[in-house]
Design a protein around this motif. Structure first.
Motif, short mmCIF file in Angstrom:
data_model
loop_
_atom_site.label_atom_id
_atom_site.label_comp_id
_atom_site.label_asym_id
_atom_site.label_seq_id
_atom_site.Cartn_x
_atom_site.Cartn_y
_atom_site.Cartn_z
N TYR A 1 5.74 -0.88 6.68
CA TYR A 1 4.33 -0.62 7.00
C TYR A 1 3.92 -1.41 8.22
O TYR A 1 4.61 -2.32 8.67
CB TYR A 1 3.43 -0.95 5.82
CG TYR A 1 3.45 -2.39 5.36
CD1 TYR A 1 2.60 -3.34 5.93
CD2 TYR A 1 4.32 -2.80 4.34
CE1 TYR A 1 2.62 -4.66 5.50
CE2 TYR A 1 4.34 -4.11 3.91
CZ TYR A 1 3.48 -5.04 4.49
OH TYR A 1 3.50 -6.35 4.07
N ILE B 1 13.36 7.63 0.58
CA ILE B 1 13.74 8.12 -0.75
C ILE B 1 15.07 8.86 -0.66
O ILE B 1 15.31 9.61 0.29
CB ILE B 1 12.68 9.10 -1.30
CG1 ILE B 1 11.35 8.39 -1.49
CG2 ILE B 1 13.13 9.71 -2.61
CD1 ILE B 1 10.27 9.27 -2.04
N ASP C 1 3.60 4.63 -6.27
CA ASP C 1 4.86 3.97 -5.87
C ASP C 1 4.81 2.46 -6.03
O ASP C 1 5.83 1.78 -5.89
CB ASP C 1 5.18 4.27 -4.39
CG ASP C 1 5.42 5.73 -4.12
OD1 ASP C 1 6.03 6.40 -4.97
OD2 ASP C 1 5.00 6.20 -3.04
N ARG D 1 15.75 -2.26 -0.59
CA ARG D 1 16.33 -2.61 -1.88
C ARG D 1 17.69 -3.27 -1.67
O ARG D 1 18.48 -2.84 -0.81
CB ARG D 1 16.47 -1.33 -2.72
CG ARG D 1 16.52 -1.56 -4.20
CD ARG D 1 16.45 -0.26 -4.95
NE ARG D 1 17.72 0.47 -4.79
CZ ARG D 1 17.90 1.71 -5.19
NH1 ARG D 1 16.92 2.40 -5.75
NH2 ARG D 1 19.07 2.29 -5.02
N TYR E 1 10.89 0.31 2.04
CA TYR E 1 9.58 0.70 2.56
C TYR E 1 9.24 -0.14 3.79
O TYR E 1 9.82 -1.20 4.02
CB TYR E 1 8.50 0.57 1.49
CG TYR E 1 8.21 -0.83 1.02
CD1 TYR E 1 7.16 -1.57 1.56
CD2 TYR E 1 8.98 -1.43 0.02
CE1 TYR E 1 6.88 -2.86 1.12
CE2 TYR E 1 8.72 -2.72 -0.42
CZ TYR E 1 7.67 -3.42 0.13
OH TYR E 1 7.40 -4.71 -0.30
N VAL F 1 3.84 6.37 1.47
CA VAL F 1 3.73 5.69 0.17
C VAL F 1 2.43 6.11 -0.48
O VAL F 1 1.43 6.37 0.20
CB VAL F 1 3.77 4.15 0.38
CG1 VAL F 1 3.25 3.40 -0.82
CG2 VAL F 1 5.18 3.70 0.73
N GLU G 1 7.47 0.52 -8.18
CA GLU G 1 8.83 0.57 -7.63
C GLU G 1 8.93 -0.27 -6.34
O GLU G 1 9.92 -0.97 -6.13
CB GLU G 1 9.23 2.03 -7.35
CG GLU G 1 10.71 2.23 -7.20
CD GLU G 1 11.12 3.69 -7.21
OE1 GLU G 1 12.31 3.94 -6.94
OE2 GLU G 1 10.28 4.59 -7.47
N LEU G 2 7.90 -0.23 -5.50
CA LEU G 2 7.90 -1.05 -4.29
C LEU G 2 7.88 -2.53 -4.64
O LEU G 2 8.56 -3.34 -4.03
CB LEU G 2 6.70 -0.72 -3.41
CG LEU G 2 6.60 0.69 -2.83
CD1 LEU G 2 5.41 0.78 -1.89
CD2 LEU G 2 7.87 1.12 -2.14
N ILE H 1 13.32 5.16 -4.49
CA ILE H 1 12.88 4.51 -3.27
C ILE H 1 13.90 3.43 -2.89
O ILE H 1 14.21 2.55 -3.68
CB ILE H 1 11.48 3.88 -3.44
CG1 ILE H 1 10.45 4.97 -3.77
CG2 ILE H 1 11.07 3.13 -2.17
CD1 ILE H 1 9.06 4.45 -4.08
N LEU I 1 13.54 3.71 8.56
CA LEU I 1 12.13 3.41 8.32
C LEU I 1 11.44 2.94 9.61
O LEU I 1 10.34 3.39 9.92
CB LEU I 1 11.99 2.34 7.23
CG LEU I 1 12.20 2.82 5.81
CD1 LEU I 1 12.45 1.65 4.87
CD2 LEU I 1 11.00 3.64 5.34
N TYR J 1 2.19 3.43 6.05
CA TYR J 1 2.86 2.72 4.95
C TYR J 1 3.82 3.75 4.39
O TYR J 1 3.40 4.72 3.76
CB TYR J 1 1.83 2.28 3.91
CG TYR J 1 2.23 1.11 3.04
CD1 TYR J 1 3.46 1.06 2.41
CD2 TYR J 1 1.35 0.06 2.84
CE1 TYR J 1 3.81 -0.01 1.61
CE2 TYR J 1 1.69 -1.02 2.02
CZ TYR J 1 2.92 -1.04 1.41
OH TYR J 1 3.26 -2.10 0.61
N LYS K 1 7.94 5.12 2.92
CA LYS K 1 9.07 4.81 2.03
C LYS K 1 10.26 5.69 2.39
O LYS K 1 10.10 6.79 2.92
CB LYS K 1 8.68 5.04 0.57
CG LYS K 1 8.29 6.49 0.28
CD LYS K 1 7.72 6.67 -1.12
CE LYS K 1 7.20 8.09 -1.29
NZ LYS K 1 6.51 8.27 -2.57
#
Length: 186
Positions: free
Chosen positions: A66, A56, A10, A87, A64, A6, A13-14, A61, A99, A52, A54
């Motif tokens: 972390y 894609i 970003d 999302r 994410y 990240v 969007e995050l 994105i 992730l 951290y 993301k």
């Protein structure tokens, strides 16, 4: 789908992914959606030491994840608290799994040994919280280690908070230091 670090650009969007978790769920115990500036500060602070990342796809994105420091005492350096947000329209498509695999690999490479997850858990599922996060973490190899009863209050409901852990490295008598700030995504 590609997993990448990240960056500050970003943040907006995050934040758009995170905001519904704050507004509509008890997954996050925050009451107010953080400002863009606050969210950028969080990214800077966390990513300077720990991964951290993301996911894609087609330039968008999807989610994410972390790792944050577990506690601020040096003896806890080998333990982190991990978090993932996906999302809404990308859930149950393998984004969280991808992730977390990338996050775990990155953490192993810098010498982290314990991944911990703090998860809100309902006594009974409701429109704000299900047991999905618990089952996701269990599927990812985490094990429950403790419950704090009635520790989070949101939407006029008391929720439990559970800790789950996953051991990802060997604990030794003479442990090498964690290489904070040297994380990568492969």
């Amino acid at each position: 789908m590609e997993i990448m670090p990240v960056n500050i650009e970003d943040a907006e969007e995050l934040l758009s992914i995170y905001a519904p978790y704050v507004r509509d769920t008890a997954i996050s115990f925050e009451y107010e959606v953080p400002s863009l500036s606050d969210f950028q500060d969080r990214i800077r602070s966390i990513s300077s030491d720990l991964p951290y990342i993301k996911a894609i796809e087609k330039g968008e994105i999807l989610g994410y994840a972390y790792a944050g420091k577990f506690k601020n005492r040096k003896a806890y350096n080998w333990s982190v608290e991990v978090t993932v947000y996906v999302r809404k329209d990308s859930r149950r498509a393998g984004v969280g799994k991808a992730l977390y695999h990338a996050l775990e690999d990155s953490l192993k490479r810098i010498g982290v040994l314990n991944m911990n997850a703090c998860i809100a858990r309902p006594k009974e599922e409701d429109e704000h919280l299900s047991n999905d996060s618990y089952y996701f973490h269990k599927k990812m190899g985490f094990h429950p280690v403790g419950t704090f009863h009635n520790s989070g209050y949101k939407f006029h409901t008391w929720y439990d908070m559970i800790w789950m852990e996953k051991i990802i490295g060997e604990h030794q008598k003479h442990q090498s230091n964690v290489r904070f700030g040297e994380w990568t995504v492969e």
